[in-house]
Design a protein around this motif. Structure first.
Motif, mmCIF file in Angstrom:
data_model
loop_
_atom_site.group_PDB
_atom_site.id
_atom_site.type_symbol
_atom_site.label_atom_id
_atom_site.label_comp_id
_atom_site.label_asym_id
_atom_site.label_seq_id
_atom_site.Cartn_x
_atom_site.Cartn_y
_atom_site.Cartn_z
ATOM 1 N N UNK A 67 56.411 63.999 -25.914
ATOM 2 C CA UNK A 67 55.663 64.754 -24.909
ATOM 3 C C UNK A 67 56.606 65.141 -23.785
ATOM 4 N N UNK A 68 56.440 66.328 -23.258
ATOM 5 C CA UNK A 68 57.307 66.853 -22.201
ATOM 6 C C UNK A 68 56.502 66.972 -20.914
ATOM 7 N N UNK A 69 56.967 66.306 -19.871
ATOM 8 C CA UNK A 69 56.281 66.326 -18.576
ATOM 9 C C UNK A 69 57.023 67.244 -17.619
ATOM 10 N N UNK A 70 56.293 68.080 -16.937
ATOM 11 C CA UNK A 70 56.893 69.010 -15.981
ATOM 12 C C UNK A 70 57.278 68.311 -14.677
ATOM 13 N N UNK A 71 56.812 67.066 -14.494
ATOM 14 C CA UNK A 71 57.102 66.298 -13.281
ATOM 15 C C UNK A 71 56.902 64.816 -13.592
ATOM 16 N N UNK A 72 57.378 63.950 -12.698
ATOM 17 C CA UNK A 72 57.071 62.532 -12.827
ATOM 18 C C UNK A 72 55.566 62.343 -12.757
ATOM 19 N N UNK A 73 55.047 61.416 -13.575
ATOM 20 C CA UNK A 73 53.600 61.225 -13.628
ATOM 21 C C UNK A 73 53.258 59.748 -13.544
ATOM 22 N N UNK A 74 52.402 59.406 -12.588
ATOM 23 C CA UNK A 74 51.825 58.070 -12.508
ATOM 24 C C UNK A 74 50.460 58.103 -13.181
ATOM 25 N N UNK A 75 50.151 57.048 -13.942
ATOM 26 C CA UNK A 75 48.870 56.992 -14.634
ATOM 27 C C UNK A 75 48.153 55.692 -14.301
ATOM 28 N N UNK B 243 59.697 62.792 -15.558
ATOM 29 C CA UNK B 243 59.721 64.192 -15.981
ATOM 30 C C UNK B 243 60.701 64.366 -17.136
ATOM 31 N N UNK B 244 60.418 65.359 -17.973
ATOM 32 C CA UNK B 244 61.272 65.638 -19.112
ATOM 33 C C UNK B 244 60.603 65.294 -20.420
ATOM 34 N N UNK B 245 61.328 65.468 -21.515
ATOM 35 C CA UNK B 245 60.799 65.224 -22.857
ATOM 36 C C UNK B 245 61.219 63.847 -23.335
ATOM 37 N N UNK B 246 60.258 63.028 -23.712
ATOM 38 C CA UNK B 246 60.531 61.670 -24.180
ATOM 39 C C UNK B 246 59.582 61.302 -25.305
ATOM 40 N N UNK B 247 59.995 60.306 -26.098
ATOM 41 C CA UNK B 247 59.184 59.796 -27.193
ATOM 42 C C UNK B 247 58.235 58.720 -26.659
ATOM 43 N N UNK B 248 56.958 58.796 -27.089
ATOM 44 C CA UNK B 248 55.964 57.840 -26.610
ATOM 45 C C UNK B 248 55.208 57.224 -27.772
ATOM 46 N N UNK B 249 54.828 55.939 -27.591
ATOM 47 C CA UNK B 249 53.998 55.276 -28.588
ATOM 48 C C UNK B 249 52.546 55.678 -28.359
ATOM 49 N N UNK C 291 53.501 76.037 -22.266
ATOM 50 C CA UNK C 291 53.796 74.769 -22.912
ATOM 51 C C UNK C 291 55.095 74.216 -22.328
ATOM 52 N N UNK C 292 55.094 72.992 -21.748
ATOM 53 C CA UNK C 292 56.323 72.461 -21.124
ATOM 54 C C UNK C 292 57.478 72.284 -22.099
ATOM 55 N N UNK C 293 57.202 72.165 -23.386
ATOM 56 C CA UNK C 293 58.285 72.011 -24.372
ATOM 57 C C UNK C 293 59.041 73.315 -24.578
ATOM 58 N N UNK C 294 58.466 74.429 -24.122
ATOM 59 C CA UNK C 294 59.089 75.735 -24.350
ATOM 60 C C UNK C 294 59.790 76.271 -23.123
ATOM 61 N N UNK C 295 59.789 75.487 -22.052
ATOM 62 C CA UNK C 295 60.415 75.971 -20.824
ATOM 63 C C UNK C 295 61.924 75.805 -20.862
#
Length: 355
Positions: free
Chosen positions: A189-197, A206-212, A351-355
Motif C-alpha cells: 500500500x502506498x501512503x501519500x503522507x504519514x498516517x496514524x491509525x 508515507x511511501x509504498x510499503x508491504x503490510x500484513x 492512485x498514490x501508487x501511480x504518482x
C-alpha cells in the motif's frame, strides 16, 4: 425479484482482468476465466460453495436469466461485517456504486461517504418503520440483522438520493479481506503522507510499503486521521482494490488452477451477491473487455459539517456541491460519466501508487 434459475455455463474465451472490485468477489469472478483449461468442474463446484446468492435488492422487474447481458450496468458494492453486534445490527463500512458503460468495457467507481446525511425511508423497528434523516450507513444497520433487509434498504435510500437503480449487488465480509491478503502473503500500500491509525501499529510512514493483513485493514479502515477525513479513507479503499488485483496477478492467483481453487475455498462464506437471477459466469464473460488501467475512481461532491455535535458529510441544497452531485447522478443514469469526468477532473481520486 426474478426467479433464481441456474444460468448456462459457458467457457470463457480469454481471461478477464477482474470482476467486482470488492476483495474476494472480484477474484472469484476473475478466476472463472480459466475454465477453458479444463478445470471448470472443480472451479464451478468451489464457486457454488463460496458464493451465496440472496435477494439483496428491493423488489423490481428483473431481466430474464437467459437474456444477453447488456450495458450500461450499475452495481451496488458494500464492504460489511456480516456478523451482528450486541444490538443485533449488521454493520457496513464501505459503499461503492460501480458503473459499467454501455459497451461493457469501461468501469467507474463512485465512493459514497458512509457519513453522508440523507433521508432514509425505513429507520427500523425503533422508528416504527418510519423514515428519518441520518448517515447513509444507518440505512444498512438500522433494519438488520438480515443482510437482505439491510441491502434492500440501503439500495432504496441510494435510489431515492440519486435516481439510479441497480442491476446487481454484492456484500463482502471484512473477514474476506483478511483471508485474501493473508493468502497473498501481504499487500503493498502506498501512503501519500504519514498516517496514524486507531488500530494496528498506530503509525505508518508515507511511501509504498508491504503490510500484513491486520495492518492493511487498519490503514484501509482509518478515517479520522486523514486531513480530509472519510474522503481520505475512500481514496485508500480504491487504492487497495487496485493493489489487491495487482498482487493476485503477480502471485498467480488468476492463472494457476491450484491457487485459484485455494483462493476460492478461503473466501467461502464471506460473500453474498445478487445478480438478479443471472449467472456469475455469464457476468464474467460479459465484462471481460474492461481494462483496469482505464478505471476511474471518483469522489462525491460534498463537504463535512458538524450538526448538533455529530460529524456528517453533506450536500447542501443549492450549493455548488449540490449542482455537481446532481449532474454526477445524471451522468450515472445517462451513461455519460466520461464527459462528466472530463468536465470535473478535480473529483477523480489519483492512485498514490501511480504518482
Amino acid at each position: 425479484m426474478g426467479t433464481r434459475e441456474a444460468g448456462r455455463r459457458h467457457a470463457v474465451p480469454r481471461p478477464p482482468w477482474w470482476a467486482f472490485p470488492l476483495t474476494g468477489f472480484g477474484a472469484l469472478l476473475t478466476v472463472l476465466s480459466i475454465a477453458t483449461l479444463g478445470y471448470s468442474a472443480v472451479l464451478l463446484h468451489s464457486v457454488d460453495a463460496a458464493l451465496e446468492d440472496k435477494p439483496l435488492l428491493p423488489d423490481q422487474e428483473a431481466p430474464d436469466p437467459g437474456d444477453e447481458i447488456t450495458g450500461p450496468l450499475n452495481i451496488l458494492l458494500v464492504g460489511a461485517d456480516l456478523r451482528v453486534d450486541r444490538h443485533n445490527r449488521a454493520l457496513a463500512d464501505t459503499i461503492i456504486v460501480l458503473h459499467i458503460d454501455r459497451d461493457l468495457d469501461t468501469a467507474t467507481l463512485v465512493s459514497i461517504p458512509r457519513d453522508l446525511r440523507v433521508d432514509i425511508p425505513d429507520c427500523g423497528p425503533d422508528a416504527g418503520g418510519a423514515g428519518c434523516l441520518d448517515k447513509i450507513n444507518a440505512s444498512y444497520s438500522l433494519v438488520g440483522p438480515k443482510v437482505e433487509d439491510s441491502m434492500a434498504n440501503l439500495a432504496t435510500t441510494l435510489t431515492d438520493l440519486t435516481g439510479v437503480t441497480f442491476d446487481g449487488a454484492a456484500v463482502v465480509n471484512f473477514e474476506g479481506f483478511l483471508s485474501t491478503v493473508e493468502m497473498f502473503g501481504g499487500i503493498e500500500l502506498c501512503l501519500s503522507q504519514d498516517l496514524y491509525t486507531e488500530h494496528g501499529d498506530g503509525f505508518y510512514p508515507a511511501g509504498c510499503n508491504e503490510y500484513d493483513p491486520s495492518d492493511a485493514l487498519s490503514i484501509v479502515r482509518e478515517r479520522k486521521n486523514w486531513p480530509d477525513g472519510d474522503y481520505g479513507r475512500q481514496r485508500m479503499q480504491q487504492h487497495f482494490l487496485r493493489q489487491l488485483l495487482k498482487r493476485a496477478e503477480q502471485e498467480g492467483y488468476l492463472s494457476d488452477p491450484t491457487k485459484v481453487v485455494a483462493l476460492i475455498d478461503a473466501m467461502a462464506g464471506q460473500i453474498v451477491y445478487d445478480l438478479q437471477g443471472r449467472d456469475v459466469v455469464d457476468f464474467a464473460v460479459a465484462l471481460r473487455h474492461i481494462d483496469p488501467d482505464t478505471m476511474q475512481t471518483l469522489k462525491l461532491p460534498s463537504t463535512t459539517q458538524n450538526i448538533d455535535g455529530v460529524s456528517y458529510v453533506v450536500i447542501q441544497p443549492g450549493s455548488t456541491d449540490d449542482v455537481l452531485s446532481q449532474s454526477l447522478f445524471a451522468a450515472i443514469r445517462d451513461d455519460t460519466l466520461a464527459a462528466w469526468v472530463a468536465a470535473n477532473p478535480g473529483y477523480v481520486n489519483a492512485d498514490p501508487a501511480r504518482r
